[in-house]
Design a protein around this motif. Structure first.
Motif, short mmCIF file in Angstrom:
data_model
loop_
_atom_site.label_atom_id
_atom_site.label_comp_id
_atom_site.label_asym_id
_atom_site.label_seq_id
_atom_site.Cartn_x
_atom_site.Cartn_y
_atom_site.Cartn_z
N ARG A 9 -10.92 5.94 -6.58
CA ARG A 9 -10.60 7.03 -5.38
C ARG A 9 -9.40 7.75 -5.38
O ARG A 9 -9.05 8.79 -5.17
CB ARG A 9 -10.37 6.05 -4.14
CG ARG A 9 -11.88 5.47 -3.89
CD ARG A 9 -12.94 6.34 -3.19
NE ARG A 9 -14.18 5.87 -2.78
CZ ARG A 9 -14.44 5.67 -1.54
NH1 ARG A 9 -13.97 6.64 -0.60
NH2 ARG A 9 -15.60 5.58 -1.21
N LEU A 10 -8.07 6.87 -5.95
CA LEU A 10 -6.83 7.34 -6.02
C LEU A 10 -6.94 8.71 -6.98
O LEU A 10 -6.30 9.59 -6.62
CB LEU A 10 -5.96 6.62 -6.30
CG LEU A 10 -5.33 5.68 -5.20
CD1 LEU A 10 -4.72 4.49 -5.92
CD2 LEU A 10 -4.50 6.30 -4.25
N SER A 32 0.81 -1.17 0.15
CA SER A 32 -0.05 0.07 0.20
C SER A 32 0.86 1.38 -0.15
O SER A 32 0.44 2.17 -0.77
CB SER A 32 -0.89 -0.04 1.29
OG SER A 32 -1.74 -1.23 1.22
N ARG A 56 0.57 4.28 -2.68
CA ARG A 56 0.19 5.65 -2.09
C ARG A 56 1.47 6.66 -2.81
O ARG A 56 0.97 7.66 -3.26
CB ARG A 56 0.35 5.86 -0.64
CG ARG A 56 -0.88 5.33 -0.09
CD ARG A 56 -1.05 5.86 1.27
NE ARG A 56 0.20 5.52 2.22
CZ ARG A 56 0.46 4.40 2.86
NH1 ARG A 56 -0.51 3.48 2.90
NH2 ARG A 56 1.61 4.28 3.57
N ARG A 75 -8.50 11.76 -5.58
CA ARG A 75 -7.70 12.06 -4.54
C ARG A 75 -6.26 13.28 -5.19
O ARG A 75 -6.08 14.07 -4.63
CB ARG A 75 -6.91 11.29 -3.79
CG ARG A 75 -5.99 11.64 -2.62
CD ARG A 75 -6.82 12.41 -1.24
NE ARG A 75 -7.90 11.68 -0.77
CZ ARG A 75 -8.07 11.30 0.04
NH1 ARG A 75 -7.12 11.08 0.98
NH2 ARG A 75 -9.28 10.95 0.54
N ALA A 86 1.05 6.87 -6.79
CA ALA A 86 -0.14 7.89 -7.07
C ALA A 86 0.25 9.12 -6.63
O ALA A 86 -0.17 10.15 -7.17
CB ALA A 86 -1.13 7.15 -6.26
N SER A 87 0.75 9.45 -5.64
CA SER A 87 0.99 10.85 -5.03
C SER A 87 2.12 11.72 -5.88
O SER A 87 1.78 13.02 -6.09
CB SER A 87 1.44 11.13 -3.77
OG SER A 87 2.66 10.44 -3.25
#
Length: 165
Positions: A157-158, A133, A137, A161, A140-141
């Motif tokens: 969802r990602l 995970s 994260r 965000r 994706a960020s």
């Protein structure tokens, strides 16, 4: 008629990945129902990317095709939660040897706290052995494509965000 075999697969699932999904789906080889238990953890210093409620929703969406998966949030000792749900099996995925020492210690402690509790360790599919995970994260960020690592529900969802990918 035999009793229903209920397993608990605990974790933070921030977010749930295809590696988690693989472990949970393979749990049906020995369990009739799997409770995917998202921990509210007082022991975690860092806060999550997604709230516990959002993680439960992502798990529900990811497993919309599987009525035997029950996502739930919990607080406190895992064995107490498992006992309250009628579960006697804990399912944990082990990606690397480095995971084993901690997980083995936890399994022995959980069995000491409640002798009916058994822990089953599953090795991930080779395709997911490097997946975590935290890596999802991070990618994706930073604007990377996480499509190969998460379900469409989690990807949505990602994307919400971090913007369009």
């Amino acid at each position: 008629m035999s009793a229903e075999r209920i397993a608990v697969c605990p974790g933070s699932f921030d977010p749930v990945t295809l590696g988690h999904e693989d472990i949970i789906r393979r749990s049906f080889r020995f369990a009739d129902r799997v409770i995917v238990a998202v921990a509210y953890s007082a022991t975690q210093v860092k806060s999550g990317m997604f709230s516990v409620e959002e993680r439960v929703e992502m798990i529900r969406d990811t497993f919309a095709d599987e009525p035997r998966v029950q996502p739930m949030a919990f607080q406190g000792l895992l064995v107490d939660f498992a006992k309250s749900q009628g579960a006697t099996i804990i399912v944990r995925g082990l990606r690397a040897v480095s995971d084993f020492e901690y997980e083995f210690q936890m399994a022995l402690m959980n069995r000491k706290l409640w002798e009916a509790m058994e822990t089953v360790f599953l090795a991930p599919d080779l395709e997911h052995s490097y997946l975590s995970s935290s890596l999802v994260r991070q990618i994706a960020s930073l604007g990377g494509d996480v499509t190969p690592f998460v379900s469409p529900a989690v990807l949505r969802r990602l994307t919400e965000r971090f913007g369009a990918r």
